[in-house]
Design a protein around this motif. Structure first.
Motif, PDB file in Angstrom:
ATOM      1  N   PHE A  72      74.143  33.365 -10.652  1.00 35.03           N
ATOM      2  CA  PHE A  72      74.396  31.995 -10.231  1.00 35.03           C
ATOM      3  C   PHE A  72      73.591  31.700  -8.960  1.00 35.03           C
ATOM      4  O   PHE A  72      73.422  32.570  -8.101  1.00 35.03           O
ATOM      5  N   THR A  73      73.095  30.482  -8.872  1.00 40.46           N
ATOM      6  CA  THR A  73      72.250  30.082  -7.748  1.00 40.46           C
ATOM      7  C   THR A  73      73.106  29.620  -6.576  1.00 40.46           C
ATOM      8  O   THR A  73      74.024  28.820  -6.745  1.00 40.46           O
ATOM      9  N   ASN A  74      72.798  30.136  -5.393  1.00 43.53           N
ATOM     10  CA  ASN A  74      73.474  29.703  -4.165  1.00 43.53           C
ATOM     11  C   ASN A  74      72.829  28.413  -3.681  1.00 43.53           C
ATOM     12  O   ASN A  74      71.676  28.397  -3.270  1.00 43.53           O
TER      13      ASN A  74
ATOM     14  N   TYR B 250      66.562  38.596 -12.898  1.00 42.87           N
ATOM     15  CA  TYR B 250      66.149  37.189 -12.944  1.00 42.87           C
ATOM     16  C   TYR B 250      66.594  36.414 -11.696  1.00 42.87           C
ATOM     17  O   TYR B 250      66.343  35.219 -11.599  1.00 42.87           O
ATOM     18  N   LYS B 251      67.219  37.088 -10.755  1.00 36.63           N
ATOM     19  CA  LYS B 251      67.679  36.391  -9.563  1.00 36.63           C
ATOM     20  C   LYS B 251      66.489  35.853  -8.776  1.00 36.63           C
ATOM     21  O   LYS B 251      65.547  36.577  -8.461  1.00 36.63           O
ATOM     22  N   GLY B 252      66.539  34.555  -8.494  1.00 30.81           N
ATOM     23  CA  GLY B 252      65.459  33.920  -7.743  1.00 30.81           C
ATOM     24  C   GLY B 252      64.237  33.593  -8.567  1.00 30.81           C
ATOM     25  O   GLY B 252      63.262  33.048  -8.047  1.00 30.81           O
ATOM     26  N   ARG B 253      64.262  33.927  -9.872  1.00 26.09           N
ATOM     27  CA  ARG B 253      63.121  33.658 -10.737  1.00 26.09           C
ATOM     28  C   ARG B 253      63.385  32.424 -11.594  1.00 26.09           C
ATOM     29  O   ARG B 253      64.512  32.137 -11.966  1.00 26.09           O
TER      30      ARG B 253
ATOM     31  N   GLY C 197      74.458  28.990 -13.784  1.00 28.35           N
ATOM     32  CA  GLY C 197      75.160  28.003 -12.982  1.00 28.35           C
ATOM     33  C   GLY C 197      74.812  28.115 -11.515  1.00 28.35           C
ATOM     34  O   GLY C 197      73.851  28.781 -11.124  1.00 28.35           O
ATOM     35  N   SER C 198      75.609  27.451 -10.676  1.00 27.01           N
ATOM     36  CA  SER C 198      75.341  27.426  -9.238  1.00 27.01           C
ATOM     37  C   SER C 198      76.649  27.325  -8.475  1.00 27.01           C
ATOM     38  O   SER C 198      77.684  26.949  -9.027  1.00 27.01           O
ATOM     39  N   THR C 199      76.585  27.696  -7.193  1.00 29.42           N
ATOM     40  CA  THR C 199      77.738  27.564  -6.307  1.00 29.42           C
ATOM     41  C   THR C 199      77.310  26.787  -5.067  1.00 29.42           C
ATOM     42  O   THR C 199      76.167  26.895  -4.610  1.00 29.42           O
ATOM     43  N   ARG C 200      78.247  25.997  -4.558  1.00 32.76           N
ATOM     44  CA  ARG C 200      77.968  25.237  -3.330  1.00 32.76           C
ATOM     45  C   ARG C 200      79.258  25.176  -2.507  1.00 32.76           C
ATOM     46  O   ARG C 200      80.303  24.759  -3.009  1.00 32.76           O
ATOM     47  N   LYS C 201      79.177  25.614  -1.257  1.00 35.05           N
ATOM     48  CA  LYS C 201      80.322  25.575  -0.360  1.00 35.05           C
ATOM     49  C   LYS C 201      80.159  24.441   0.632  1.00 35.05           C
ATOM     50  O   LYS C 201      79.052  24.151   1.096  1.00 35.05           O
ATOM     51  N   GLY C 202      81.287  23.824   0.976  1.00 37.15           N
ATOM     52  CA  GLY C 202      81.289  22.779   1.991  1.00 37.15           C
ATOM     53  C   GLY C 202      82.643  22.735   2.671  1.00 37.15           C
ATOM     54  O   GLY C 202      83.629  22.320   2.055  1.00 37.15           O
TER      55      GLY C 202
ATOM     56  N   THR D   7      79.232  25.047 -10.772  1.00 38.25           N
ATOM     57  CA  THR D   7      78.830  24.455 -12.046  1.00 38.25           C
ATOM     58  C   THR D   7      78.402  25.576 -12.983  1.00 38.25           C
ATOM     59  O   THR D   7      77.880  26.606 -12.540  1.00 38.25           O
ATOM     60  N   ALA D   8      78.637  25.401 -14.259  1.00 40.08           N
ATOM     61  CA  ALA D   8      78.260  26.406 -15.250  1.00 40.08           C
ATOM     62  C   ALA D   8      77.853  25.712 -16.535  1.00 40.08           C
ATOM     63  O   ALA D   8      78.363  24.634 -16.858  1.00 40.08           O
ATOM     64  N   GLN D   9      76.930  26.330 -17.256  1.00 33.67           N
ATOM     65  CA  GLN D   9      76.506  25.778 -18.535  1.00 33.67           C
ATOM     66  C   GLN D   9      76.173  26.910 -19.502  1.00 33.67           C
ATOM     67  O   GLN D   9      75.741  27.989 -19.090  1.00 33.67           O
TER      68      GLN D   9
END
Length: 580
Positions: free
Chosen positions: A198-200, A239-242, A261-266, A273-275
């Motif tokens: 998952f993308t940060n 595949y991380k970062g690719r 997917g991706s993660t976002r903290k606030g 999000t995931a697909q």
């Protein structure tokens, strides 16, 4: 006349057993051949810089400037045709043999001639259906340049070719132990899937651990699902970062589906999000977003993984069942019928579910999970009313299939889950609890097991706790069909929340027969006798032949452990005039 000669890679292909196919269905075979040529051969040949230079009957001939391009094209087409043929019975599959040679050719307008062409055609005759054979000249040129290994077949004497030709069979990575074979040990009846890192999206590298944790937990959770064969972490984290195309990833890892997917903290919130993507078509099967309070990282990870897995499982089972194509022409396996049956149950089609499970055990009498499914459906058949058998007959069938499910040993959560429900329907509470708890231990994220446990917990007398479990699952799975949502009706009735029962039944698209009876009982308990009479009349108008109403009352009474709950069911049915 000037003769033009040049060096080229030649691909020759023909259909194995073409005469047999034509004899069985001349028009259909010709149409399929033309479709394969136009939809698969010609686009692949153009994509790899080649040209189609001839065809005769069931044969095709193509020319390439590069040996690597010819081999890559041949393997790619064979893999696509293998997937296409999987939807056909074995005796109707159109499989090609292919040969590739590198040699001098004579160009004559749009056609080519010469020994280079003849060798390719002779090598193609050596190939088994679905395989590619290449000459030594090709092998020496492409070795190390394509991701395939080559099996040395030795020197071959070819018809009308003066010297023996060294031949090699191409072994693609999917069967060679290469990169794409990381899932080669997966069962044919499993869904292959990979979870990419998952993308940060939070902007700080210190948050990578959270994204990695989500990825690793999801890999672990999906690995516990019996139908899934999941690529290992060390395979996917490369595949991380690719940035990689999903089709390339699917080919390299040997998987049909990818989760990314991706993660976002606030502040104190986190969004994930995931697909789910089909690597063959590149299309999105499912996507969703999750927002949570960031109280404690590990509990948030577990909540998100549970939510993703809950949504993913029914989608994948549905895809796996439906991707088999036109069922009228597919030779279905026992597992195919099981998958299609589960999908039917998910839609609330109990009769279709029963039909598929019966076909599954007819094909494989030791298929334990299908026997467990039959034990479950027969255990609740009195409530559903598909076959019209008496309660005593159904009890006998339930116990028969319980024994058949237990015979080979039970190690998967699906079998334990259905056995737990079957025992619960018989009123054998300790056995029911044992199997449901085993199902949860084997796959803690399997939402249908949590739903079953919630239903069982409510009938054991812990009404509020059971209801909370049921609601937690249905909140995560809004697409669950009526068959899953009837658990809510039982729990509300046991809690004496009759208004909720009425609302629950009203919310169903197509209420199952016994839910109409519970609706009548709830109305009667509220003293709304005219409405109860209308509910009974509606039930009678739809009542299947042989539907056993007293049997329904007996089943409800024995499913509940507390004496006051047993009487509560019978009281409602009596007040509604359903039983004496």
């Amino acid at each position: 006349m000037t003769v033009t000669r040049r060096l080229a890679a030649i691909l020759a292909a023909d259909v194995a057993g073409y005469s047999r196919l034509m004899a069985a269905d001349e028009a259909g075979t010709l149409a399929r051949f033309k479709l394969m040529r136009s939809d698969h051969f010609e686009p692949a040949i153009r994509a790899h810089g080649g040209r189609l230079v001839g065809e005769a009957g069931d044969s095709l001939l193509a020319e390439f400037a590069s040996a690597s391009a010819a081999v890559t094209c041949a393997v790619e087409v064979q893999q696509k045709l293998a997937a296409l043929n999987a939807a056909w019975p074995e005796d109707r599959r159109m499989m090609f043999r292919m040969g590739v040679n590198l040699g001098e050719i004579i160009a004559d307008g749009a056609t080519i001639h010469g020994d280079g062409v003849n060798v390719a055609a002779r090598l193609e005759k050596l190939a088994e259906p679905g395989s590619v054979i290449v000459a030594r000249a090709v092998h020496d040129q492409v070795k190390g340049k394509v991701p395939h290994r080559f099996e040395d077949l030795g020197d071959k004497t070819l018809h009308n070719i003066a010297e023996p030709v060294r031949a090699f069979r191409v072994v693609p990575p999917s069967v060679s132990g290469g990169a794409a074979d990381k899932r080669a040990d997966a069962r044919d009846d499993q869904v292959t899937i990979a979870v990419l890192p998952f993308t940060n999206m939070s902007g700080g590298p210190e948050q990578d651990s959270f994204a990695d944790g989500i990825t690793e937990d999801l890999i672990t959770a999906l690995s516990k699902v019996h139908q899934f064969s999941v690529a290992a972490r060390n395979s996917t984290f490369v595949y991380k970062g690719r940035s990689a195309k999903v089709r390339d990833v699917g080919r390299e890892l040997g998987v049909r589906y990818i989760v990314e997917g991706s993660t976002r903290k606030g502040g104190d919130r986190v969004r994930v999000t995931a697909q789910l993507i089909d690597t063959e078509s590149g299309s999105h099967v499912w996507a969703d977003r999750f927002d949570c309070d960031l109280v404690e990282v590990f509990s948030v990870q577990d909540e998100i993984v549970t939510a993703i897995t809950a949504r993913l499982f029914p989608k994948l089972v549905d895809v796996a069942a439906r991707r088999r194509g036109d069922l009228a022409v597919v030779a279905l396996t026992a597992y195919d019928h099981y998958l299609l049956g589960r999908e039917a149950l998910h839609r609330g089609a109990q009769a279709e579910y029963l039909e598929h499970l019966l076909k599954a055990v007819e094909i494989d009498v030791r298929f334990g999970v299908a026997h467990a499914g039959l034990a479950f459906i027969y255990g609740f058949e009195t409530l559903v009313g598909v076959t019209g058998k008496s309660l005593d007959e159904l009890d006998s069938l339930t116990r028969k299939h319980i024994d058949l499910a237990l015979a080979p040993g039970v190690s998967d959560p699906e079998t334990h889950n259905d056995l737990g429900l079957a025992f619960g329907g018989l009123g054998e509470f300790e056995k029911a609890r044992y199997h449901l708890e085993r199902a949860r231990a084997l796959n803690p994220h399997r939402q249908s097991t949590i739903l079953s446990l919630g239903w069982h917990t409510a009938h054991m007398g812990h009404h509020a706790k059971g209801l909370a479990m049921i609601k937690s699952v249905l909140a995560l799975n809004p697409e669950y069909g009526d068959a899953m949502r009837v658990t809510l009706i039982d729990a509300h009735y046991l809690l004496r929340d009759y208004v909720a029962v009425i609302n629950d039944v009203t919310d169903l698209d197509n209420p199952i027969m016994h839910t109409r009876l519970v609706l009548a009982a709830a109305l009667a308990q509220l003293g709304r006798h005219e409405e109860a009479k209308r509910a009974v009349a509606d039930f009678e108008a739809r009542r299947p032949l042989g539907y056993d109403v007293p049997g329904v009352a007996r089943v409800y009474a024995r499913m509940s452990r507390l004496p006051e709950d047993k009487e509560h069911w019978l009281e409602g049915f009596r007040k509604a005039g359903l039983i004496p």
